[in-house]
Structures are given as structure tokens and as C-alpha cells.
Design an enzyme around this catalytic site. Structure first.
Site, PDB file in Angstrom:
ATOM      1  N   CYS A   1      20.351  -1.757 -14.769  1.00 33.84           N
ATOM      2  CA  CYS A   1      19.229  -2.604 -14.381  1.00 33.84           C
ATOM      3  C   CYS A   1      19.261  -2.859 -12.874  1.00 33.84           C
ATOM      4  CB  CYS A   1      19.212  -3.953 -15.087  1.00 33.84           C
ATOM      5  SG  CYS A   1      19.332  -3.840 -16.857  1.00 33.84           S
TER       6      CYS A   1
ATOM      7  N   ARG B   1      18.140   2.720 -11.370  1.00 37.70           N
ATOM      8  CA  ARG B   1      19.162   1.961 -12.094  1.00 37.70           C
ATOM      9  C   ARG B   1      18.762   1.697 -13.554  1.00 37.70           C
ATOM     10  NH1 ARG B   1      22.794  -0.455  -8.910  1.00 37.70           N
ATOM     11  NH2 ARG B   1      23.252  -1.927 -10.571  1.00 37.70           N
TER      12      ARG B   1
ATOM     13  N   TRP C   1      17.492  -1.252 -17.996  1.00 36.64           N
ATOM     14  CA  TRP C   1      18.091  -0.190 -18.810  1.00 36.64           C
ATOM     15  C   TRP C   1      18.697  -0.928 -19.991  1.00 36.64           C
ATOM     16  CZ3 TRP C   1      22.899   1.333 -20.716  1.00 36.64           C
ATOM     17  CH2 TRP C   1      22.998   2.671 -21.137  1.00 36.64           C
TER      18      TRP C   1
ATOM     19  N   ASN D   1      21.314  -8.489 -14.409  1.00 37.94           N
ATOM     20  CA  ASN D   1      21.855  -7.139 -14.567  1.00 37.94           C
ATOM     21  C   ASN D   1      23.316  -7.282 -15.005  1.00 37.94           C
ATOM     22  OD1 ASN D   1      23.129  -4.830 -12.058  1.00 37.94           O
ATOM     23  ND2 ASN D   1      22.936  -4.539 -14.229  1.00 37.94           N
ATOM     24  N   GLY D   2      23.622  -6.801 -16.209  1.00 34.96           N
ATOM     25  CA  GLY D   2      25.002  -6.888 -16.682  1.00 34.96           C
ATOM     26  C   GLY D   2      25.038  -7.159 -18.168  1.00 34.96           C
TER      27      GLY D   2
ATOM     28  N   GLU E   1      30.014  21.221 -14.813  1.00 34.22           N
ATOM     29  CA  GLU E   1      29.010  20.500 -14.016  1.00 34.22           C
ATOM     30  C   GLU E   1      27.616  21.109 -14.225  1.00 34.22           C
ATOM     31  OE1 GLU E   1      28.501  17.905 -12.764  1.00 34.22           O
ATOM     32  OE2 GLU E   1      26.874  18.182 -11.360  1.00 34.22           O
TER      33      GLU E   1
ATOM     34  N   LYS F   1      24.274  19.217 -15.712  1.00 36.39           N
ATOM     35  CA  LYS F   1      23.018  19.131 -14.956  1.00 36.39           C
ATOM     36  C   LYS F   1      21.849  19.646 -15.781  1.00 36.39           C
ATOM     37  CE  LYS F   1      23.906  17.310 -12.560  1.00 36.39           C
ATOM     38  NZ  LYS F   1      24.770  16.415 -11.873  1.00 36.39           N
TER      39      LYS F   1
ATOM     40  N   GLU G   1      21.068  17.225 -18.808  1.00 34.67           N
ATOM     41  CA  GLU G   1      20.560  15.873 -18.548  1.00 34.67           C
ATOM     42  C   GLU G   1      19.117  15.835 -18.069  1.00 34.67           C
ATOM     43  OE1 GLU G   1      23.035  15.126 -14.428  1.00 34.67           O
ATOM     44  OE2 GLU G   1      22.393  13.384 -15.527  1.00 34.67           O
TER      45      GLU G   1
ATOM     46  N   HIS H   1      37.172  31.251 -29.796  1.00 29.88           N
ATOM     47  CA  HIS H   1      37.996  30.480 -30.739  1.00 29.88           C
ATOM     48  C   HIS H   1      37.144  29.502 -31.542  1.00 29.88           C
ATOM     49  CE1 HIS H   1      41.659  32.218 -29.191  1.00 29.88           C
ATOM     50  NE2 HIS H   1      41.201  32.006 -27.960  1.00 29.88           N
TER      51      HIS H   1
ATOM     52  N   LYS I   1      21.053   5.723 -12.807  1.00 23.87           N
ATOM     53  CA  LYS I   1      21.898   6.317 -11.766  1.00 23.87           C
ATOM     54  C   LYS I   1      23.239   5.614 -11.647  1.00 23.87           C
ATOM     55  CE  LYS I   1      22.260   8.898  -7.913  1.00 23.87           C
ATOM     56  NZ  LYS I   1      22.670  10.212  -8.417  1.00 23.87           N
TER      57      LYS I   1
HETATM   58  C1  F6R Z   1      25.233  13.229 -13.628  1.00 19.62           C
HETATM   59  C2  F6R Z   1      25.664  11.984 -13.010  1.00 19.62           C
HETATM   60  C3  F6R Z   1      26.634  11.139 -13.738  1.00 19.62           C
HETATM   61  C4  F6R Z   1      27.548  10.389 -12.753  1.00 19.62           C
HETATM   62  C5  F6R Z   1      28.425   9.392 -13.510  1.00 19.62           C
HETATM   63  C6  F6R Z   1      29.381   8.688 -12.584  1.00 19.62           C
HETATM   64  O1  F6R Z   1      24.326  13.913 -12.829  1.00 19.62           O
HETATM   65  O2  F6R Z   1      25.217  11.635 -11.958  1.00 19.62           O
HETATM   66  O3  F6R Z   1      27.388  11.882 -14.633  1.00 19.62           O
HETATM   67  O4  F6R Z   1      28.338  11.313 -12.068  1.00 19.62           O
HETATM   68  O5  F6R Z   1      27.616   8.456 -14.148  1.00 19.62           O
HETATM   69  O6  F6R Z   1      28.701   8.008 -11.583  1.00 19.62           O
HETATM   70  P1  F6R Z   1      29.384   7.655 -10.208  1.00 19.62           P
HETATM   71  O7  F6R Z   1      29.723   8.938  -9.531  1.00 19.62           O
HETATM   72  O8  F6R Z   1      28.380   6.843  -9.470  1.00 19.62           O
HETATM   73  O9  F6R Z   1      30.628   6.879 -10.537  1.00 19.62           O
END
Ligand code: F6R
Length: 599
Positions: free
Chosen positions: A2, A27, A75, A101-102, A476, A480, A483, A499, A594
Site C-alpha cells: 500500500c 506499491r 494492496w 500501510n501495514g 530470473e 520475469k 509475472e 529427472h 513493487k
Molecule cells: C520481480 C521482483 C520481485 C522483487 C522481490 C524483492 O520482478 O521485482 O521478485 O525482486 O519482491 O524485492 P526487493 O528487491 O525490493 O527486496
């Protein structure tokens, strides 16, 4: 998660708040709300609903003079995203309004003990806070009532509170969730991220945990006061606002994600400028010594940052010869491994606010171990609370899917491993310069990848396969793609597929192979043949030195250690263009946020 924004000042509060919420939408973006004071009628208005900030901006009326207000982008954690659960929430008589937020962990106990008869209007944990404040305010001053409430609630919070009986004041408090105060002679802004303060503050302060802030207007002056939970004044030093507005715009790109992918060569170059001056590294000695003197490095991170951590492990073990382990933060916090003597804990986090990491950091500090945070946000909680921090210098990353922060993290890890190494295996400055050029080449040619994926990634599933460093890139790459396109994608060690998981390969299933390491190139090619024999539609990404004529994406050669910085670029573009062709919301994929500030 949030995002919250509050304003008291000479500007129109709703303008400041709505523009701020738009910047904080990364957020959380499933519902939103705003609450503000109307000068003319001395009334308060609330708008809230399920949906995005654009709905809040476009579908409600703000034609009123107003100078005080609070807003929220959500969120969902407690209760569905709907109007009832959207913030602000109100106390039982509606005297107090709150945005939060929390997560309040003991909200049930507190409700039962202090306000059992209050009927809540939503399913959220937030309502307990605002109701407790009104409950205590019958006997205490507002400040005391809020501080008493803060002393009872357990969990994370960044709060903004308005008392309808005083339109010249706003109150705030924070624990674990981020909150900053922006200061200017013409007004005070509070927000979850400095980005929402940029245009309204000359200086700002990241508020510390368990701090209570009152903001008030008197005689055309806007002031604030900070105390801790027992009322002892806190006097922090304001920081100069040094964020440039252009850095947080899209700069002509259709999406933040594409802009951020394209910025990656400059991120590598910027890190070189910052940390490699005239061929010498300028990483503080104290940090270098921590690495030189440790018996084992423990990297703690989540998601993309954890994938950067795996590459870091490879670097520390192969270049610096330091045993290194990587932990999923949410597991480490509650399932702690046996820790060797003299460990060094490295926290990797783009945002510097991830709650899972914070829980580990607090635990590790309690145990007395040394800590360092690698982050993109120098004012973040994890940067402030670790013994040391290193900044990634990637610039604000707005798209929810992380790209340039990952590249920044891997570059910093390469740099650290190199500096700490007794024997330098290559000239890092030279090799990183080649990396930036190889990245540029892929990015300049991105239309090719756009066309390549147009008809290929149309199935429900997809696999990335690779070995060694390429395997980490596969993890990775898969994250990407899944998501932002919602194609279920797995990153697999190429040799492991047979396997069990190879059972999922059937006609037309896309398998994307990454080959950058000469010593295992043939092994990966053998695995490619295995999946082709079972009908997979294969896309091969290879460095020139290990490429075949039929490979789909051929990249410029770079030092083998640094290949993850280059091989990841086409995978980010594959994710971006696949999502674009599927018509997905690239910068704000569903269910995500994010900055993950809940555990
Ligand atoms: C994926 C992504 C997330 C963050 C994860 C950790 O694209 O961005 O997997 O990497 O939520 O976030 P941070 O790096 O901010 O601790």
C-alpha cells in the site's frame, strides 16, 4: 505494501495527494481512497472505491478549495479489494479518519479487550487503530491517545490520521512500513516513498520506527514535531531533496519496463563511474575488510534480488574464494540455518523495504553478526539499519517487474567479488565496458525479439533451461516472463529437466535455452536435443563464441563471468514483448506490488 500520502499546506491538498498516489501505485493498486477538508463548508469529503488511481482522479469531483487531506492506494491483505475495505477508515463516531500501510497482528485481541462493542465497517485490521484512538481520546489528549494506541498495536504500520475537529493538523506514525516527511515553507507532505514528495519538498526525513509526528498549521506557517512513543522529542536532520523529476517519468517510452530495460547499459556505466575511479575501486575499506575477514557469506534476498544473489554466490566462490550461501528471506527468518563463526550477512534488495528481509536483518543483528545491505534506495530501512550499505545507482525503478535493479545488483556483486579477490582474474573496468556495449547491441536490436516472440509464446507453459551461471539467468528470466505475461514459466537447470519435468514437454511447448559458458555448452545442447525430440519449440540464446548457425539470438562475447549481465537482456525483452502481444498490464501486473512490506 500500500501507499499513503498526506498533505497540509498552501497547495490544493487533493492535487498533491492524487499526484502522489499515482507515483505510489507501484506499491499496490487494487483499490484506493482520499479524504479531505473542504474550506468553504468546513466539511470533510471521502471518495474511495475498488480500482486504480485513474478512477479516483477521473470519476470524482475535486472542485473545492482544500488544504488538508490523506490518501491511500491499496494492496489487499485483510479483506477483498472492494469499497468497504478501501481506506480511509473511520472511528466509531467518524471523528477520526485513518489511512494505513501495514499489518496489525494483534487486532483481534485489542478489539476484544478495549472495544468489544464497536461494529467494524470493513474486514480490515486498520479499523482497530482508529477506533482505539477515539476510545482513548475520551480521556486523553489526541497525541496521548494516539501514542497509547501505538504502544498497544503489534505489527507494521505507516499511518496518517486526521481529526475532524481540527482541520489545521494531521498526525502520522510509523513502524516497519516506510514513511517520509517532506518539508517546505508552504506545506508539509507525508508519503510512503520519496517520489511522492519530490515536487513539494525542499528537504525530507525518512521517519524512524516507533516515531509519532504531528503536523500543524498556524499563522500561515506549517510545522511538524516528532516524538518517540513515550513522548521524548526526536530531532532528525533533514536531507536535501536531490531526486530529479525526469528520472521518475516514462521519458517517451510506452512503458516504464521498456524504459528501464533500455537504461541498463547506463546503469553499468554509472556503477563503474561511482565505484571504479581511475582503475581503482572506491568501495569503503571497512566494507572490503568485512568480506576479506569473513569465513562465510550469507546472502539473504527475495525474488529477482535473490536471483542476483545466486550470481553473487558464483562470483564470491569462484573469484574471491569465499564460501557463500543464498537464502530465501522468508524462509531464513523462521528456519534459520546453522551459522558458522564469523559470518557476513549480505542483504540484497532493490527497494530496501522488503519485510521478509527486514525480519532477517533484525534477527541477525540480535545475534550480533555483521551486516551489509546492497540496495537501490539509500534512505530505505534496510540501508539505514544494516552496519553498512552499498548503493546500486540504478535510479528509481518504477515498473513492478525489476530489470535495471537486477543488473545493478549483479554488477555490484561482481565488483565486490573482484575487489576482495587476492588474484584479479581480468581487468574489470575493461570487461564491464564491453558488457555495456553488448547490452546496447541487444537493446538496439529489440524489434527482432519483438518479431521472434510474436507467434511463439502463445502456450500456457514455457521453460527456460541453462547450466551454471546460465541456470541462474533462467530463474530470473522465468520469473520475469511469468509475472508480466502470466505464462507459467519455470527456470530449470538443463540437466535436471530429464529427472521428471520433461514429462511436461509436448508438441509446441516453448523451451528457451541460454548458452554462454563454453565448458558446458555441449551439455546444454544435448538437453536441447532431448526436448526437441519431444516436440518442444526451442529458442536458443547464445554468446557468439558458443553459438550455432541456427541459434535465434546471438549475443556479443563478453567475459564468461559477466555473461549474466548480457544474457538477461533478451529474456527481459522476451517477457516485455510477450506481455505486450498478450495485451497485459506490463508495468502493473495483477496481484503484485513493487515494494513488499508485509511478511
Ligand atoms: C520481480 C521482483 C520481485 C522483487 C522481490 C524483492 O520482478 O521485482 O521478485 O525482486 O519482491 O524485492 P526487493 O528487491 O525490493 O527486496
Amino acid at each position: 505494501m500500500c501507499g499513503i500520502v498526506g498533505y497540509l499546506g498552501e497547495k490544493k491538498a487533493t492535487d498533491v495527494i492524487l499526484a502522489g498516489l499515482e507515483k505510489l501505485e507501484y506499491r499496490g493498486y487494487d483499490s484506493c481512497g482520499i479524504f479531505f477538508h473542504v474550506e468553504k463548508t468546513n466539511d470533510f469529503i471521502t471518495y474511495k472505491d475498488k480500482g486504480r488511481i485513474s478512477h479516483l482522479i477521473n470519476d470524482f469531483n475535486y472542485k473545492f478549495d482544500n488544504h488538508l487531506g490523506i490518501g491511500h492506494t491499496r494492496w489487499a491483505t485483510h479483506g477483498k479489494p472492494n469499497r468497504e475495505n478501501s481506506h480511509p477508515h473511520f472511528s466509531f463516531s467518524t471523528r477520526f479518519a485513518i489511512v494505513h500501510n501495514g499489518v496489525i497482528e494483534n487486532y483481534r485481541e485489542l478489539t476484544a479487550k478495549y472495544i468489544p462493542d464497536v461494529e467494524f465497517a470493513s474486514e480490515t485490521d486498520t479499523e482497530v487503530i482508529v477506533n482505539l484512538i477515539e476510545h482513548f481520546a475520551t480521556e486523553l489528549s489526541i497525541e496521548e491517545a494516539i501514542r497509547k494506541t501505538l504502544s498497544l498495536i503489534e505489527g507494521s504500520y505507516a499511518l496518517l490520521i486526521v481529526d475532524k475537529q481540527n482541520s489545521n493538523a494531521m498526525y502520522a506514525a510509523k513502524n516497519k512500513s516506510p514513511l517520509l516527511i517532506g518539508i517546505a515553507p508552504n506545506g508539509i507532505t507525508l508519503a510512503s516513498d520519496v517520489m511522492a514528495l519530490v515536487e513539494h519538498a525542499e528537504t525530507y526525513i525518512p521517519i524512524e520506527d516507533k516515531t509519532f509526528v504531528s503536523v500543524f498549521a498556524s499563522d500561515d506557517k506549517f510545522e511538524y514535531a516528532m516524538v518517540d512513543i513515550i513522548g521524548v522529542p526526536v530531532i532528525p536532520k533533514p536531507l536535501k531533496m536531490d531526486i530529479v523529476l525526469e528520472d521518475i517519468g516514462k521519458g517517451g517510452y510506452s512503458h516504464y519496463m521498456l524504459k528501464e530495460i533500455c537504461e541498463q547499459p547506463s546503469v553499468v556505466r554509472k556503477i563503474m563511474d561511482k565505484y571504479l575511479v581511475n582503475g581503482n575501486t572506491v568501495i569503503p575499506d571497512a566494507i572490503v575488510k568485512l568480506f576479506q575477514n569473513t569465513n562465510r557469506i550469507y546472502i539473504v534476498a527475495a525474488g529477482t534480488s535473490m536471483h542476483a544473489g545466486y550470481v553473487g554466490k558464483y562470483y564470491f566462490e569462484h573469484v574471491s574464494m569465499i564460501p557463500t550461501e543464498v537464502f530465501i528471506a522468508s524462509e531464513f527468518a523462521y528456519n534459520q540455518p546453522l551459522i558458522v563463526d564469523n559470518p557476513l550477512f549480505v542483504f540484497i534488495s532493490q527497494s530496501g523495504e522488503t519485510a521478509d528481509l527486514r525480519a532477517c536483518l533484525l534477527r541477525v543483528k540480535e545475534l550480533g553478526h555483521k551486516t551489509i545491505t546492497i540496495t537501490n534506495v539509500p534512505t530505505s530501512t534496510l540501508a539505514r539499519e544494516a552496519d553498512h550499505f552499498l548503493e546500486i545507482f540504478a535510479g528509481p525503478e518504477i515498473a513492478v517487474a525489476s530489470t535495471k535493479a537486477y543488473v545493478g545488483q549483479v554488477t555490484i556483486l561482481a565488483l565486490l567479488a573482484y575487489i576482495v579477490a587476492k588474484r584479479k582474474p581480468f581487468d574489470l573496468h575493461l570487461e564491464l565496458s564491453k558488457v555495456a556495449i553488448a547490452m546496447d547491441a541487444v537493446i538496439d536490436n529489440r524489434e527482432y525479439i519483438d518479431n521472434l516472440v510474436k507467434d511463439k509464446l502463445t502456450k500456457r507453459n514455457c521453460f527456460y533451461i541453462g547450466r551454471g551461471l546460465d541456470y541462474y539467468t533462467c530463474l530470473e528470466a522465468a520469473l520475469k516472463l511469468k509475472e508480466i505475461s502470466y505464462i507459467q514459466t519455470e527456470g530449470f537447470a538443463a540437466g535436471e529437466l530429464k529427472h521428471g519435468t520433461i514429462a511436461l514437454i509436448e508438441d509446441g511447448i516453448p523451451v528457451i535455452a541460454i548458452i554462454s559458458q563454453a565448458h558446458i555448452a555441449n551439455n546444454t545442447r544435448a538437453n536441447i536435443r532431448e526436448v526437441m525430440a519431444r516436440g518442444a519449440e526451442v529458442i536458443v540464446i547464445a554468446l557468439t563464441a558458443v553459438s550455432d548457425l541456427t541459434d535465434d539470438i546471438v549475443l556479443m562475447d563478453v567475459n564468461e563471468m559477466l555473461t549474466p549481465l548480457v544474457t538477461v537482456i533478451p529474456t527481459q525483452l522476451i517477457a516485455y514483448y510477450s506481455a505486450l502481444h498478450l495485451g497485459k498490464d506490463i508495468d502493473k501486473p495483477r496481484n503484485l506490488a513493487k515494494s513488499v512490506t508485509v511478511e
